[in-house]
Write a protein that holds these residues in place. Structure first.
Motif, mmCIF file in Angstrom:
data_model
loop_
_atom_site.group_PDB
_atom_site.id
_atom_site.type_symbol
_atom_site.label_atom_id
_atom_site.label_comp_id
_atom_site.label_asym_id
_atom_site.label_seq_id
_atom_site.Cartn_x
_atom_site.Cartn_y
_atom_site.Cartn_z
ATOM 1 N N ASN A 27 2.169 -0.011 6.202
ATOM 2 C CA ASN A 27 1.203 -0.386 7.228
ATOM 3 C C ASN A 27 1.546 -1.725 7.864
ATOM 4 O O ASN A 27 0.779 -2.674 7.784
ATOM 5 C CB ASN A 27 -0.217 -0.411 6.659
ATOM 6 C CG ASN A 27 -0.335 -1.312 5.441
ATOM 7 O OD1 ASN A 27 0.659 -1.822 4.953
ATOM 8 N ND2 ASN A 27 -1.534 -1.511 4.962
ATOM 9 N N PRO A 28 2.736 -1.799 8.501
ATOM 10 C CA PRO A 28 3.052 -3.072 9.170
ATOM 11 C C PRO A 28 2.056 -3.311 10.302
ATOM 12 O O PRO A 28 1.516 -2.370 10.863
ATOM 13 C CB PRO A 28 4.459 -2.841 9.724
ATOM 14 C CG PRO A 28 4.596 -1.372 9.830
ATOM 15 C CD PRO A 28 3.758 -0.785 8.736
ATOM 16 N N PHE A 29 1.829 -4.588 10.612
ATOM 17 C CA PHE A 29 0.996 -4.911 11.769
ATOM 18 C C PHE A 29 1.731 -4.469 13.024
ATOM 19 O O PHE A 29 2.962 -4.550 13.080
ATOM 20 C CB PHE A 29 0.756 -6.425 11.868
ATOM 21 C CG PHE A 29 0.035 -6.995 10.687
ATOM 22 C CD1 PHE A 29 -1.127 -6.418 10.212
ATOM 23 C CD2 PHE A 29 0.515 -8.132 10.054
ATOM 24 C CE1 PHE A 29 -1.794 -6.954 9.134
ATOM 25 C CE2 PHE A 29 -0.148 -8.672 8.969
ATOM 26 C CZ PHE A 29 -1.305 -8.085 8.503
ATOM 27 N N PRO A 30 1.017 -4.051 14.042
ATOM 28 C CA PRO A 30 1.710 -3.694 15.296
ATOM 29 C C PRO A 30 2.165 -4.929 16.045
ATOM 30 O O PRO A 30 1.799 -5.161 17.191
ATOM 31 C CB PRO A 30 0.651 -2.895 16.058
ATOM 32 C CG PRO A 30 -0.651 -3.279 15.468
ATOM 33 C CD PRO A 30 -0.412 -3.791 14.092
ATOM 34 N N LYS A 31 2.940 -5.748 15.379
ATOM 35 C CA LYS A 31 3.479 -6.974 15.974
ATOM 36 C C LYS A 31 4.969 -7.011 15.647
ATOM 37 O O LYS A 31 5.494 -6.067 15.059
ATOM 38 C CB LYS A 31 2.786 -8.190 15.363
ATOM 39 C CG LYS A 31 1.297 -8.301 15.665
ATOM 40 C CD LYS A 31 0.708 -9.446 14.862
ATOM 41 C CE LYS A 31 -0.793 -9.508 14.954
ATOM 42 N NZ LYS A 31 -1.312 -10.098 16.159
ATOM 43 N N SER A 32 5.609 -8.135 15.973
ATOM 44 C CA SER A 32 7.051 -8.199 15.720
ATOM 45 C C SER A 32 7.326 -8.323 14.223
ATOM 46 O O SER A 32 6.442 -8.671 13.437
ATOM 47 C CB SER A 32 7.645 -9.385 16.466
ATOM 48 O OG SER A 32 7.241 -10.580 15.838
ATOM 49 N N TYR A 52 2.981 -13.976 8.987
ATOM 50 C CA TYR A 52 1.523 -14.042 9.120
ATOM 51 C C TYR A 52 0.855 -14.689 7.902
ATOM 52 O O TYR A 52 0.041 -15.595 8.042
ATOM 53 C CB TYR A 52 0.951 -12.636 9.334
ATOM 54 C CG TYR A 52 -0.536 -12.647 9.556
ATOM 55 C CD1 TYR A 52 -1.066 -13.204 10.711
ATOM 56 C CD2 TYR A 52 -1.423 -12.143 8.601
ATOM 57 C CE1 TYR A 52 -2.433 -13.248 10.917
ATOM 58 C CE2 TYR A 52 -2.785 -12.185 8.811
ATOM 59 C CZ TYR A 52 -3.286 -12.730 9.964
ATOM 60 O OH TYR A 52 -4.636 -12.779 10.165
ATOM 61 N N GLY A 53 1.236 -14.236 6.695
ATOM 62 C CA GLY A 53 0.639 -14.783 5.473
ATOM 63 C C GLY A 53 0.850 -16.285 5.346
ATOM 64 O O GLY A 53 -0.121 -17.049 5.252
ATOM 65 N N ASN A 55 12.343 -9.989 16.746
ATOM 66 C CA ASN A 55 11.245 -9.989 17.708
ATOM 67 C C ASN A 55 10.848 -8.586 18.147
ATOM 68 O O ASN A 55 10.007 -8.423 19.017
ATOM 69 C CB ASN A 55 11.610 -10.826 18.928
ATOM 70 C CG ASN A 55 11.612 -12.296 18.565
ATOM 71 O OD1 ASN A 55 10.728 -12.754 17.851
ATOM 72 N ND2 ASN A 55 12.620 -13.013 19.022
ATOM 73 N N GLU A 56 11.481 -7.601 17.533
ATOM 74 C CA GLU A 56 11.075 -6.236 17.882
ATOM 75 C C GLU A 56 9.909 -5.788 17.011
ATOM 76 O O GLU A 56 9.630 -6.377 15.970
ATOM 77 C CB GLU A 56 12.275 -5.284 17.706
ATOM 78 C CG GLU A 56 13.233 -5.385 18.865
ATOM 79 C CD GLU A 56 14.490 -4.592 18.627
ATOM 80 O OE1 GLU A 56 14.410 -3.515 18.018
ATOM 81 O OE2 GLU A 56 15.559 -5.069 19.041
ATOM 82 N N ALA A 57 9.264 -4.723 17.432
ATOM 83 C CA ALA A 57 8.046 -4.277 16.745
ATOM 84 C C ALA A 57 8.361 -3.805 15.330
ATOM 85 O O ALA A 57 9.331 -3.081 15.109
ATOM 86 C CB ALA A 57 7.403 -3.151 17.529
ATOM 87 N N ARG A 99 6.397 -8.912 3.575
ATOM 88 C CA ARG A 99 5.172 -9.566 4.025
ATOM 89 C C ARG A 99 4.344 -10.002 2.816
ATOM 90 O O ARG A 99 3.762 -11.083 2.810
ATOM 91 C CB ARG A 99 4.375 -8.582 4.877
ATOM 92 C CG ARG A 99 3.080 -9.120 5.404
ATOM 93 C CD ARG A 99 2.413 -8.101 6.289
ATOM 94 N NE ARG A 99 1.970 -6.934 5.525
ATOM 95 C CZ ARG A 99 1.537 -5.811 6.073
ATOM 96 N NH1 ARG A 99 1.501 -5.677 7.378
ATOM 97 N NH2 ARG A 99 1.142 -4.812 5.330
ATOM 98 N N PHE A 156 0.821 -1.208 0.000
ATOM 99 C CA PHE A 156 0.000 0.000 0.000
ATOM 100 C C PHE A 156 0.857 1.260 0.000
ATOM 101 O O PHE A 156 2.065 1.214 0.209
ATOM 102 C CB PHE A 156 -0.929 -0.011 1.214
ATOM 103 C CG PHE A 156 -1.917 -1.147 1.169
ATOM 104 C CD1 PHE A 156 -3.180 -0.967 0.630
ATOM 105 C CD2 PHE A 156 -1.573 -2.410 1.641
ATOM 106 C CE1 PHE A 156 -4.077 -2.010 0.566
ATOM 107 C CE2 PHE A 156 -2.470 -3.458 1.577
ATOM 108 C CZ PHE A 156 -3.730 -3.263 1.045
ATOM 109 N N ILE A 215 -1.363 -18.236 7.900
ATOM 110 C CA ILE A 215 -2.804 -18.394 7.694
ATOM 111 C C ILE A 215 -3.113 -19.178 6.434
ATOM 112 O O ILE A 215 -4.178 -19.761 6.321
ATOM 113 C CB ILE A 215 -3.548 -17.027 7.659
ATOM 114 C CG1 ILE A 215 -3.003 -16.132 6.562
ATOM 115 C CG2 ILE A 215 -3.499 -16.329 8.996
ATOM 116 C CD1 ILE A 215 -3.855 -14.900 6.340
ATOM 117 N N HIS A 216 -2.169 -19.220 5.489
ATOM 118 C CA HIS A 216 -2.442 -20.005 4.291
ATOM 119 C C HIS A 216 -1.886 -21.419 4.410
ATOM 120 O O HIS A 216 -2.003 -22.199 3.463
ATOM 121 C CB HIS A 216 -1.847 -19.319 3.060
ATOM 122 C CG HIS A 216 -2.484 -18.003 2.750
ATOM 123 N ND1 HIS A 216 -3.818 -17.891 2.485
ATOM 124 C CD2 HIS A 216 -2.005 -16.742 2.726
ATOM 125 C CE1 HIS A 216 -4.121 -16.616 2.290
ATOM 126 N NE2 HIS A 216 -3.039 -15.894 2.445
#
Lengths: 265, 454
Positions: A108-113, A120-121, A156-158, A174, A104, A124-125
């Motif tokens: 817009n990274p997720f507020p995760k590590s 993540y992708g 492991n950092e944000a 990602r 995008f 879930i797949h």
């Protein structure tokens, strides 16, 4: 390397990836796109240029059905991905988006590590069977996105703690972690400084080897630097589509010429 | 590029019509004055509310702290076996025939005798007036003690019991010699005797655990009344409200915010939810009475019915707060998740909800706090009743047993005539506030825990 467009001979060998025929998009009563026909090639960077509000982002979001999330949006016509209409009733947009990834305008990274962002992708797949395999996918994606060396010690950092350019490359990592076939980029460099922009552009050129890349950009220099094919949109219509070198040196439509010389838009 | 040429022009002295930065213009002065006025209003508003809060807390605490102390007397009591077990067979059924009256007489006689033994002057105080020192609750406690353990019959034990409300009030300063002169329930001579008993160590005030643990007591025994049943009732209700309202409210909010199409129906639902949040709480009480008690035949005065009513009452508040929290999650996060091929539900549960959790928690706690302090709907479903028995444990159907709640207990004590109940009422408010503070602390800790995830 930015100035010399790839020789046209290479393009003709590429196969068709996406064909759009008669695509019309309405937001409520307002028509945003009028009868767009485009063939997008595999292993090619295709740039969409045009003034603001011309429909280039709308068309990009049609390619992975992100417009479905806008309640008032209505899409007509057909868009074929490898010969299958993605607007067919049987197509699940979630499955489509695994094949057609997207980056995008604003990072817009997720507020995760960092690790969780990239993994993540695949998670879930169900793309990986073990933790080791997942680790490998994360590393490969980060390497492809030219971010691995900068973040390998702090996975492991944000993700939100990275700089803007790093965040955008994280978003690219990602997107490619799910091994898509097409990568859509909506003005990926508009929030970046020139150095980060150069890094991302270099990256786009490398990604071309594995994916078909479609990029929306406001910068005509960027379109000229990274793309092999360019489409010029104006007021909701596709005005001209062709090889980048041709569009920028010898446009056939007067509107294209006005735009690239800075007279409109 | 005009500055290239103008730079060569020699700079002249500043034009006289230009204003100096060192003096304020009239407009600037006006703007600054408006700003300082506004600040002053704000400070005044905060000061006013803080002082009102301070006055409120001061009244509650000055009235209520004494409820946590209780005058008790302690003297040796010989448990006369002939009086308490006339047949002498130590059979529980036989011993039950001696009522509290028998124990009252025994205690009265022993107290009079003990005072005479110790040489404490009882001048001007009749034996009946001495007996009036002993709370009516105390013989019943002695009876329970004996029935539970008949072996102590015939022995002499050091017995501790409550003094009556007036003597209790004298030890706390509520009853003075001035008020005693105008009071038919107590005489100045009795207060003199109380002074002598205090100096002999027979009468003393100590921390009153039974205020927190004992059930309510009748109008004549304010000294025995406690918050035990109300605390259990409130705790049961809060537990049930949380487990009902949180899933319902969050699920409804997620559906409305993320899945529902935006059309006339959802608009109608939205307007109705906002309206329901503004419905007076007593209306929910009538609804609960009609539906849960009259129609569904749930037991009256039970924490279950109370919790159902409070759930209906807090649901709109929680839905509104949760929807606001969900709406505050940036859309770019949803785009990001959908862009990598997450389904709508994965997007919501993996990304939106964790980010909205702190806001949801805040809303929930606000809703629960108002539910905890709610009295009106509980009056209508019978929770204002006098409940002298503890409800059973949570696993033994205790949520269906009659109970009261803290705010209802405050209300019912405040409406009784004996001034000792006013003190208890203020004490109950202190407990209610403490309950609230504990709930808020838990919420803050949970919130902080969720927020730490970046």
């Amino acid at each position: 390397m930015y100035d010399a467009p790839t020789p046209e001979t290479r393009l003709t060998q590429n196969t068709l990836k996406i064909t759009a025929r008669g695509v019309q998009v309405y937001y409520g009563d307002k028509q945003a796109l009028k009868d767009v026909n485009v063939d997008i090639l595999d292993n090619t960077v295709t740039a969409f240029i045009g003034p603001s509000g011309c429909g280039k982002s709308t068309f990009l979001r049609c390619l992975n059905r992100m417009n479905d999330t806008v309640a008032s949006a209505r899409v007509e016509g057909e868009i074929m991905l490898d010969g299958e209409n993605i607007y067919d009733k049987r197509v699940d947009p979630v499955q489509l988006r695994a094949k057609v990834g997207m980056v995008f305008q604003k990072p817009n990274p997720f507020p995760k590590s960092i690790y969780d962002n990239v993994s993540y992708g695949p998670k879930i797949h169900g793309l990986t069977r073990s933790k080791a395999e997942l680790d490998q996918v994360v590393e490969d994606s980060l390497r492809k996105a030219a971010l691995w060396n900068e973040v390998k010690d702090r996975l492991n950092e944000a993700g939100t703690g990275l700089s803007g350019g790093q965040q955008q490359r994280l978003c690219i990592a990602r997107a490619i972690a799910t091994s898509p076939e097409v990568l859509l980029m909506d003005e990926p460099c508009s929030a970046l400084d020139p150095i980060a922009t150069a890094q991302v552009e270099e990256l786009i050129d490398e990604l071309r080897a594995s994916f078909s890349v479609v990029i929306v950009t406001h910068s005509m220099q960027q379109a000229a630097r990274v793309s092999q094919k360019t489409a010029f949109f104006h007021l909701g219509s596709l005005v001209e589509y062709g090889d980048t070198s041709h569009i920028f040196t010898n446009p056939s439509d007067p509107r294209t010429e006005s735009y690239i010389t800075g007279r409109i838009g | 590029m005009t500055d290239a040429t103008s730079a060569n022009v020699p700079t002249s002295a500043p034009a006289p019509h230009k204003s100096s930065l060192l003096t304020q213009t009239a407009l600037m002065k006006k703007r600054n004055a408006a700003e300082s006025r506004f600040k002053a209003y704000g400070i005044a508003a905060i000061t006013l509310s803080l002082s009102v809060l301070a006055i409120m807390l001061w009244t509650i605490f000055s009235d209520g702290v004494s409820a946590f102390k209780q005058a008790t007397f302690s003297f040796p009591v010989t448990l006369d076996a002939e009086k308490l077990d006339p047949r002498g067979n130590r059979e529980r059924d036989e011993m039950m025939r001696v009522t509290t009256i028998g124990y009252t007489n025994l205690l009265n006689q022993q107290l009079v005798a003990y005072l005479a033994d110790r040489g404490i002057s009882t001048e001007g105080v009749s034996d009946k007036d001495i007996a009036a020192f002993i709370s009516r609750d105390t013989p019943a406690r002695l009876r329970d003690m004996v029935l539970a353990n008949p072996d102590i019959l015939g022995q002499t034990i050091q017995f501790e019991g409550f003094a009556t409300g007036r003597i209790d009030g004298y030890l706390k300063g509520r009853v003075t010699r001035d008020t005693a002169e105008r009071d038919t329930n107590i005489s100045v001579a009795q207060l003199d005797l109380a002074d002598r008993m205090i100096s002999e160590g027979i009468l003393s005030a100590s921390f009153n655990w039974s205020f927190l643990t004992a059930p309510d007591a009748s109008d004549q025994r304010p000294e025995a009344a406690g918050l035990g049943v109300a605390l259990i009732g409130s705790a049961y209700m809060m537990f049930l409200v949380v487990i009902m309202v949180l899933p319902l409210g969050v699920a409804a909010s997620i559906y409305l915010e993320e899945f529902a199409p935006k059309n006339r129906w959802t608009d109608l639902i939205e307007v109705n939810i906002s309206n329901l949040a503004a419905v007076p709480s007593i209306v929910y009480g009538i609804l609960g009475l009609a539906i849960f008690i009259n129609f569904a035949k749930f037991p009256q005065s039970s924490p279950l019915v109370g919790a159902l009513v409070l759930t209906l009452m807090t649901l709109p508040t929680i839905i509104i707060a949760t929807r606001a929290a969900i709406r505050a999650v940036p859309p770019s996060i949803r785009d990001a998740a959908l862009g990598v091929g997450a389904s709508k539900m994965q997007t919501v549960f993996h990304h939106v909800l964790p980010l909205a959790a702190p806001g949801i928690l805040t809303g929930t706690i606000l809703g629960l706090a108002s539910a905890l302090g709610e009295t009106a709907p509980l009056l209508l479903i019978g929770m204002v009743a006098f409940v002298a028995n503890y409800p059973a444990g949570p696993l033994d159907g205790g949520m269906l047993d009659p109970a009261t709640a803290l705010p209802v207990q405050v209300y019912s004590w405040a409406s009784r005539s004996d001034p000792a109940f006013i003190e208890r009422s203020a004490g109950a408010i202190i407990v209610l506030l403490a309950f609230l503070v504990v709930m808020n602390i838990v919420a803050i800790l949970l919130r902080r825990k969720f927020e730490r995830r970046w």
